[in-house]
Design a protein around this motif. Structure first.
Motif, PDB file in Angstrom:
ATOM      1  N   GLU A 119       0.884  -1.089   0.029  1.00  0.00           N
ATOM      2  CA  GLU A 119       0.023   0.016   0.036  1.00  0.00           C
ATOM      3  C   GLU A 119       0.986   1.523   0.042  1.00  0.00           C
ATOM      4  O   GLU A 119       0.436   2.157  -0.693  1.00  0.00           O
ATOM      5  CB  GLU A 119      -1.022   0.164   1.466  1.00  0.00           C
ATOM      6  CG  GLU A 119      -1.627   1.377   1.437  1.00  0.00           C
ATOM      7  CD  GLU A 119      -2.491   1.728   0.324  1.00  0.00           C
ATOM      8  OE1 GLU A 119      -2.798   3.054   0.337  1.00  0.00           O
ATOM      9  OE2 GLU A 119      -2.917   0.951  -0.522  1.00  0.00           O
ATOM     10  N   VAL A 120       2.026   1.392   0.690  1.00  0.00           N
ATOM     11  CA  VAL A 120       2.736   2.427   0.869  1.00  0.00           C
ATOM     12  C   VAL A 120       3.468   2.515  -0.594  1.00  0.00           C
ATOM     13  O   VAL A 120       3.394   3.892  -1.044  1.00  0.00           O
ATOM     14  CB  VAL A 120       3.753   2.266   1.753  1.00  0.00           C
ATOM     15  CG1 VAL A 120       4.856   3.386   1.809  1.00  0.00           C
ATOM     16  CG2 VAL A 120       3.328   2.251   3.334  1.00  0.00           C
ATOM     17  N   LEU A 121       3.924   1.607  -1.220  1.00  0.00           N
ATOM     18  CA  LEU A 121       4.375   1.590  -2.575  1.00  0.00           C
ATOM     19  C   LEU A 121       3.548   2.176  -3.509  1.00  0.00           C
ATOM     20  O   LEU A 121       3.913   2.926  -4.188  1.00  0.00           O
ATOM     21  CB  LEU A 121       5.298   0.512  -3.021  1.00  0.00           C
ATOM     22  CG  LEU A 121       6.488  -0.166  -2.109  1.00  0.00           C
ATOM     23  CD1 LEU A 121       6.924  -1.429  -2.459  1.00  0.00           C
ATOM     24  CD2 LEU A 121       7.535   1.068  -1.933  1.00  0.00           C
ATOM     25  N   LEU A 171      10.210   5.927  -3.325  1.00  0.00           N
ATOM     26  CA  LEU A 171      10.892   5.674  -2.072  1.00  0.00           C
ATOM     27  C   LEU A 171      11.172   7.148  -1.528  1.00  0.00           C
ATOM     28  O   LEU A 171      10.959   7.680  -0.353  1.00  0.00           O
ATOM     29  CB  LEU A 171      12.242   4.874  -2.059  1.00  0.00           C
ATOM     30  CG  LEU A 171      11.952   3.461  -2.376  1.00  0.00           C
ATOM     31  CD1 LEU A 171      13.052   2.660  -2.579  1.00  0.00           C
ATOM     32  CD2 LEU A 171      10.976   2.792  -1.293  1.00  0.00           C
ATOM     33  N   LEU A 172      11.696   7.953  -2.335  1.00  0.00           N
ATOM     34  CA  LEU A 172      11.899   9.446  -2.019  1.00  0.00           C
ATOM     35  C   LEU A 172      11.031  10.209  -1.653  1.00  0.00           C
ATOM     36  O   LEU A 172      10.865  10.965  -0.526  1.00  0.00           O
ATOM     37  CB  LEU A 172      12.791   9.958  -3.489  1.00  0.00           C
ATOM     38  CG  LEU A 172      13.340  11.488  -3.151  1.00  0.00           C
ATOM     39  CD1 LEU A 172      14.284  11.456  -1.942  1.00  0.00           C
ATOM     40  CD2 LEU A 172      13.837  12.050  -4.308  1.00  0.00           C
ATOM     41  N   ARG A 173       9.785  10.363  -2.462  1.00  0.00           N
ATOM     42  CA  ARG A 173       8.533  10.772  -1.910  1.00  0.00           C
ATOM     43  C   ARG A 173       7.967  10.345  -0.537  1.00  0.00           C
ATOM     44  O   ARG A 173       7.692  11.085   0.236  1.00  0.00           O
ATOM     45  CB  ARG A 173       7.337  10.539  -3.090  1.00  0.00           C
ATOM     46  CG  ARG A 173       7.482  11.206  -4.319  1.00  0.00           C
ATOM     47  CD  ARG A 173       6.914  10.630  -5.362  1.00  0.00           C
ATOM     48  NE  ARG A 173       5.290  10.749  -5.085  1.00  0.00           N
ATOM     49  CZ  ARG A 173       4.562  11.298  -5.808  1.00  0.00           C
ATOM     50  NH1 ARG A 173       4.938  12.200  -6.694  1.00  0.00           N
ATOM     51  NH2 ARG A 173       3.230  11.256  -5.733  1.00  0.00           N
ATOM     52  N   TYR A 187       7.175   9.459   5.830  1.00  0.00           N
ATOM     53  CA  TYR A 187       6.591   8.239   6.000  1.00  0.00           C
ATOM     54  C   TYR A 187       7.752   7.484   6.852  1.00  0.00           C
ATOM     55  O   TYR A 187       7.577   6.856   7.886  1.00  0.00           O
ATOM     56  CB  TYR A 187       6.157   7.298   4.896  1.00  0.00           C
ATOM     57  CG  TYR A 187       5.574   5.883   5.382  1.00  0.00           C
ATOM     58  CD1 TYR A 187       4.137   5.871   5.942  1.00  0.00           C
ATOM     59  CD2 TYR A 187       6.278   4.958   5.200  1.00  0.00           C
ATOM     60  CE1 TYR A 187       3.707   4.768   6.376  1.00  0.00           C
ATOM     61  CE2 TYR A 187       5.933   3.567   5.480  1.00  0.00           C
ATOM     62  CZ  TYR A 187       4.585   3.642   6.088  1.00  0.00           C
ATOM     63  OH  TYR A 187       4.173   2.253   6.578  1.00  0.00           O
ATOM     64  N   TRP A 188       8.852   7.336   6.065  1.00  0.00           N
ATOM     65  CA  TRP A 188      10.282   7.077   6.792  1.00  0.00           C
ATOM     66  C   TRP A 188      11.018   8.197   7.178  1.00  0.00           C
ATOM     67  O   TRP A 188      11.156   9.119   6.352  1.00  0.00           O
ATOM     68  CB  TRP A 188      11.069   6.118   5.706  1.00  0.00           C
ATOM     69  CG  TRP A 188      10.279   4.766   5.509  1.00  0.00           C
ATOM     70  CD1 TRP A 188      10.120   3.778   6.533  1.00  0.00           C
ATOM     71  CD2 TRP A 188      10.110   4.180   4.058  1.00  0.00           C
ATOM     72  NE1 TRP A 188       9.466   2.534   5.914  1.00  0.00           N
ATOM     73  CE2 TRP A 188       9.291   3.140   4.551  1.00  0.00           C
ATOM     74  CE3 TRP A 188       9.877   4.659   2.837  1.00  0.00           C
ATOM     75  CZ2 TRP A 188       8.974   2.104   3.550  1.00  0.00           C
ATOM     76  CZ3 TRP A 188       9.586   4.004   1.911  1.00  0.00           C
ATOM     77  CH2 TRP A 188       8.910   2.580   2.204  1.00  0.00           C
ATOM     78  N   PHE A 210      19.239   2.624   5.805  1.00  0.00           N
ATOM     79  CA  PHE A 210      18.492   3.578   6.620  1.00  0.00           C
ATOM     80  C   PHE A 210      18.444   4.969   6.169  1.00  0.00           C
ATOM     81  O   PHE A 210      19.315   5.306   5.267  1.00  0.00           O
ATOM     82  CB  PHE A 210      19.194   3.750   8.176  1.00  0.00           C
ATOM     83  CG  PHE A 210      19.412   2.369   8.822  1.00  0.00           C
ATOM     84  CD1 PHE A 210      18.594   2.282   9.830  1.00  0.00           C
ATOM     85  CD2 PHE A 210      20.312   1.492   8.380  1.00  0.00           C
ATOM     86  CE1 PHE A 210      18.566   1.135  10.716  1.00  0.00           C
ATOM     87  CE2 PHE A 210      20.431   0.191   9.264  1.00  0.00           C
ATOM     88  CZ  PHE A 210      19.700  -0.001  10.203  1.00  0.00           C
ATOM     89  N   VAL A 211      17.425   5.737   6.401  1.00  0.00           N
ATOM     90  CA  VAL A 211      17.429   6.845   5.962  1.00  0.00           C
ATOM     91  C   VAL A 211      18.455   7.851   6.841  1.00  0.00           C
ATOM     92  O   VAL A 211      18.355   7.737   7.773  1.00  0.00           O
ATOM     93  CB  VAL A 211      15.961   7.403   6.549  1.00  0.00           C
ATOM     94  CG1 VAL A 211      15.934   8.927   5.992  1.00  0.00           C
ATOM     95  CG2 VAL A 211      14.851   6.646   5.678  1.00  0.00           C
TER      96      VAL A 211
END
Length: 257
Positions: free
Chosen positions: A10-12, A33-35, A41-42, A87-88
């Protein structure tokens, strides 16, 4: 962040951009992922889902996932920790008190360095012979790669090698919070180790291919490679560091401590 497969799917789906159909697949996933990261979100220091989980819960292959993550690492958005995951990264900050690399403008004023940690992993010495500098008794070394934006004018990078058993904080997740610090300050604060002197060698040669890729430079570019070995008061080698500097219009002052 541990997620169930339905939640990850769902996130993707939610963050997938709808206007990038002409981009390669890895770029679409990178933007997704960047968005999610930009939206919070992350958050900084959050661990992203494993590569296989991303592949299984998206229309992308494992190779596409790996390429998208490599792109995010090179841009400083995420950082890899060998054996722990992706990791972010922390947001950009100015490095406190750079000493090895001091770039100056035409007026002799120092230029700000904006470092980001892009890799933190164990190193077996197969590519770089750190044993020659740190000693044969050192059994386990962690390597930290940082890219430095020099006043947002150009980028250089460094590879820092240190005994992971003697100085374990450098192999820990804490380094995500320390990435803008001068590593000498960490040694002094965490271990009461003061660097008394360093040896330096400088050579102008073709930058290694992987370094050029990290800096998004043209293949075969010539630059300066500066090797530092630092020593404590007892003469013990503390760390070995390589700095890679591509051509640029600024003066570089290399200090001995």
């Amino acid at each position: 962040m541990k997620m169930s497969d339905p939640e990850l799917s769902e996130v993707l789906r939610r963050y997938a951009p709808g206007d990038l159909a002409g981009l390669p697949k890895y770029a679409r996933l990178r933007e997704t992922l960047l968005r999610a990261i930009d939206d919070g979100y992350w958050k900084p220091l959050d661990r992203l889902p494993k590569e296989m989980a991303l592949a299984e819960n998206s229309p992308y292959s494992l190779g596409t996932v790996q390429k998208a993550l490599r792109d995010l690492v090179q841009s400083g958005v995420v950082v890899r920790r060998q054996g722990h995951g992706t990791f972010v990264a922390q947001r950009e900050g100015v490095m406190a008190g750079p000493r090895h690399l001091l770039f100056e403008d035409d007026a002799g004023e120092p230029l700000a360095l904006f470092p980001r940690l892009v890799a933190q992993e164990r190193d077996d010495g197969a590519t770089v012979d750190w044993r020659r500098h740190l000693g044969e008794s050192v059994r386990e070394v962690v390597r930290l790669d940082r890219i430095f934006s020099v006043a947002h004018q150009f980028e250089c990078c460094s590879r820092f090698y240190i005994d992971a058993m003697r100085y374990p904080v450098f192999a820990s997740a804490q380094m995500q919070g320390f990435q803008t610090m001068n590593f000498k300050d960490i040694l002094r604060r965490e271990y009461n180790v003061v660097i008394e002197r360093s040896s330096r060698t400088v050579r102008v040669t073709t930058l290694p291919q992987d370094v050029g890729a990290m800096l998004s430079a043209e293949p075969g570019i010539t630059g300066a490679i500066i090797d530092f070995v630092t020593f404590a008061g007892d003469g013990q080698a503390v760390y070995y560091q390589q700095a890679f500097v591509p051509p640029n219009p600024y003066a570089l002052r290399v200090e001995s401590r």
